[in-house]
Scaffold this motif. Sequence first.
Motif, PDB file in Angstrom:
ATOM      1  N   MET A   1      27.248 -42.139  -8.412  1.00  0.00           N
ATOM      2  CA  MET A   1      26.858 -40.732  -8.258  1.00  0.00           C
ATOM      3  C   MET A   1      27.422 -40.180  -6.956  1.00  0.00           C
ATOM      4  SD  MET A   1      23.074 -38.999  -8.137  1.00  0.00           S
ATOM      5  CE  MET A   1      22.882 -39.122  -9.897  1.00  0.00           C
ATOM      6  N   LYS A   2      27.926 -38.964  -7.012  1.00  0.00           N
ATOM      7  CA  LYS A   2      28.531 -38.358  -5.845  1.00  0.00           C
ATOM      8  C   LYS A   2      27.475 -37.943  -4.832  1.00  0.00           C
ATOM      9  CE  LYS A   2      32.387 -36.634  -8.584  1.00  0.00           C
ATOM     10  NZ  LYS A   2      32.003 -37.326  -9.806  1.00  0.00           N
ATOM     11  N   LYS A   3      27.890 -37.785  -3.605  1.00  0.00           N
ATOM     12  CA  LYS A   3      26.948 -37.445  -2.532  1.00  0.00           C
ATOM     13  C   LYS A   3      26.189 -36.162  -2.828  1.00  0.00           C
ATOM     14  CE  LYS A   3      26.751 -36.669   2.448  1.00  0.00           C
ATOM     15  NZ  LYS A   3      27.521 -36.596   3.696  1.00  0.00           N
ATOM     16  N   THR A   4      26.881 -35.155  -3.379  1.00  0.00           N
ATOM     17  CA  THR A   4      26.205 -33.887  -3.671  1.00  0.00           C
ATOM     18  C   THR A   4      25.108 -34.074  -4.711  1.00  0.00           C
ATOM     19  OG1 THR A   4      27.939 -33.423  -5.281  1.00  0.00           O
ATOM     20  CG2 THR A   4      28.171 -32.432  -3.112  1.00  0.00           C
ATOM     21  N   LEU A   5      25.311 -34.997  -5.632  1.00  0.00           N
ATOM     22  CA  LEU A   5      24.291 -35.243  -6.648  1.00  0.00           C
ATOM     23  C   LEU A   5      23.101 -35.969  -6.050  1.00  0.00           C
ATOM     24  CD1 LEU A   5      26.338 -36.194  -9.803  1.00  0.00           C
ATOM     25  CD2 LEU A   5      25.500 -33.977  -9.072  1.00  0.00           C
ATOM     26  N   LEU A   6      23.332 -36.802  -5.055  1.00  0.00           N
ATOM     27  CA  LEU A   6      22.216 -37.456  -4.397  1.00  0.00           C
ATOM     28  C   LEU A   6      21.310 -36.431  -3.733  1.00  0.00           C
ATOM     29  CD1 LEU A   6      23.999 -40.506  -2.740  1.00  0.00           C
ATOM     30  CD2 LEU A   6      22.319 -40.593  -4.567  1.00  0.00           C
ATOM     31  N   ALA A   7      21.912 -35.357  -3.252  1.00  0.00           N
ATOM     32  CA  ALA A   7      21.112 -34.315  -2.610  1.00  0.00           C
ATOM     33  C   ALA A   7      20.469 -33.394  -3.623  1.00  0.00           C
ATOM     34  CB  ALA A   7      21.995 -33.496  -1.658  1.00  0.00           C
ATOM     35  N   VAL A   8      21.196 -33.112  -4.691  1.00  0.00           N
ATOM     36  CA  VAL A   8      20.699 -32.136  -5.655  1.00  0.00           C
ATOM     37  C   VAL A   8      20.939 -32.624  -7.076  1.00  0.00           C
ATOM     38  CG1 VAL A   8      20.682 -29.693  -6.255  1.00  0.00           C
ATOM     39  CG2 VAL A   8      21.457 -30.393  -4.008  1.00  0.00           C
ATOM     40  N   LYS A 227      27.775 -19.617 -10.151  1.00  0.00           N
ATOM     41  CA  LYS A 227      28.160 -20.528  -9.069  1.00  0.00           C
ATOM     42  C   LYS A 227      28.294 -21.898  -9.707  1.00  0.00           C
ATOM     43  CE  LYS A 227      25.746 -17.719  -5.654  1.00  0.00           C
ATOM     44  NZ  LYS A 227      24.659 -17.657  -4.623  1.00  0.00           N
ATOM     45  N   ASP A 228      29.543 -22.238 -10.062  1.00  0.00           N
ATOM     46  CA  ASP A 228      29.752 -23.378 -10.950  1.00  0.00           C
ATOM     47  C   ASP A 228      29.942 -24.715 -10.258  1.00  0.00           C
ATOM     48  OD1 ASP A 228      32.289 -23.135  -9.875  1.00  0.00           O
ATOM     49  OD2 ASP A 228      33.266 -22.582 -11.770  1.00  0.00           O
ATOM     50  N   ASN A 229      29.878 -24.752  -8.916  1.00  0.00           N
ATOM     51  CA  ASN A 229      30.187 -25.995  -8.215  1.00  0.00           C
ATOM     52  C   ASN A 229      28.988 -26.576  -7.472  1.00  0.00           C
ATOM     53  OD1 ASN A 229      30.129 -23.995  -6.240  1.00  0.00           O
ATOM     54  ND2 ASN A 229      31.636 -25.037  -4.954  1.00  0.00           N
ATOM     55  N   TRP A 230      27.799 -26.446  -8.045  1.00  0.00           N
ATOM     56  CA  TRP A 230      26.636 -27.128  -7.466  1.00  0.00           C
ATOM     57  C   TRP A 230      26.947 -28.623  -7.357  1.00  0.00           C
ATOM     58  CZ3 TRP A 230      21.107 -27.114 -10.035  1.00  0.00           C
ATOM     59  CH2 TRP A 230      20.220 -27.815  -9.207  1.00  0.00           C
ATOM     60  N   TYR A 231      27.445 -29.174  -8.464  1.00  0.00           N
ATOM     61  CA  TYR A 231      27.968 -30.537  -8.426  1.00  0.00           C
ATOM     62  C   TYR A 231      29.179 -30.613  -9.342  1.00  0.00           C
ATOM     63  CZ  TYR A 231      25.271 -31.282 -12.780  1.00  0.00           C
ATOM     64  OH  TYR A 231      24.736 -31.191 -14.040  1.00  0.00           O
ATOM     65  N   ALA A 232      29.936 -31.699  -9.245  1.00  0.00           N
ATOM     66  CA  ALA A 232      31.162 -31.864 -10.012  1.00  0.00           C
ATOM     67  C   ALA A 232      31.027 -33.021 -10.987  1.00  0.00           C
ATOM     68  CB  ALA A 232      32.340 -32.105  -9.073  1.00  0.00           C
TER      69      ALA A 232
END
Length: 252
Positions: A1-8, A227-232
């Motif tokens: 899981m990517k870092k952004t997904l760990l946050a959100v 806003k389509d880049n909350w996560y990738a």
Amino acid sequence: MKKTLLAVPFALASCLAAVPALAADATDLGAGFSLSGNATITNDYRFRGYSQTDFRPAAQLGLDLTHSSGFYLGNWNSNVANSVFADGNLEMDFYGGWKGDVGNGFGLDVGVLHYYYPGSTSPKGGNYNNTDLYIGGSYANYSLKYSYTPGDFFSAPNSKGTWYLDASATFDLGDGWGLLGHLGYQKLKNAVDTDGDTLGHYVDYKLGVTKDVKGWVFGLAAVGATKDNWYATKNGHPAGRLGLLASIQRTF
């Protein structure tokens, strides 16, 4: 899981709305109880505009137990990508509430919905999970639903108080054809996008057509988020980008 997904982290509820619709067909169990189900195959599973399957297909199955008093219980399931929910590949939703006519053609729907991802590993430890409280109203072919998350949103730390507003409409075009539209407003707490910028809210949308062929409902819709880049996705694409959903659904 990517870092952004760990946050959100993110999850469900659907080319499908937060709570899967109760199936039209039902088996009479007696004493006012009815049992119905729904099965869907789709090329992508979107929840509030964002893909849960890395733009890959999903198979989904739901069951609903209803009572003539208006009370209901249900379960809905779908595969998800383990790049979105670390170590998890299944979403299981459990919900219950009351739905009925409150007069003058207005409908009311109140309940609670719990999302669960067995085998997943969340930032807080344990499996990803989330509980929403919801209240919705409907009139004719229009509906409005408000969902509130009293705890951390899908196990994201310090995200309590997230909420979502869903406005939808359906139109019967005749000869089995239907038109559907949806706008949703997602309010977030302590979220960031893939660029590291604060993401406090976004709007998701859906516009599509359906065709009922002897009980098999074929659907085609455009869906995405402002806003389509909350996560990738795992390939680096914005998970909320504009996409085309194709689906086949059957109720039983």
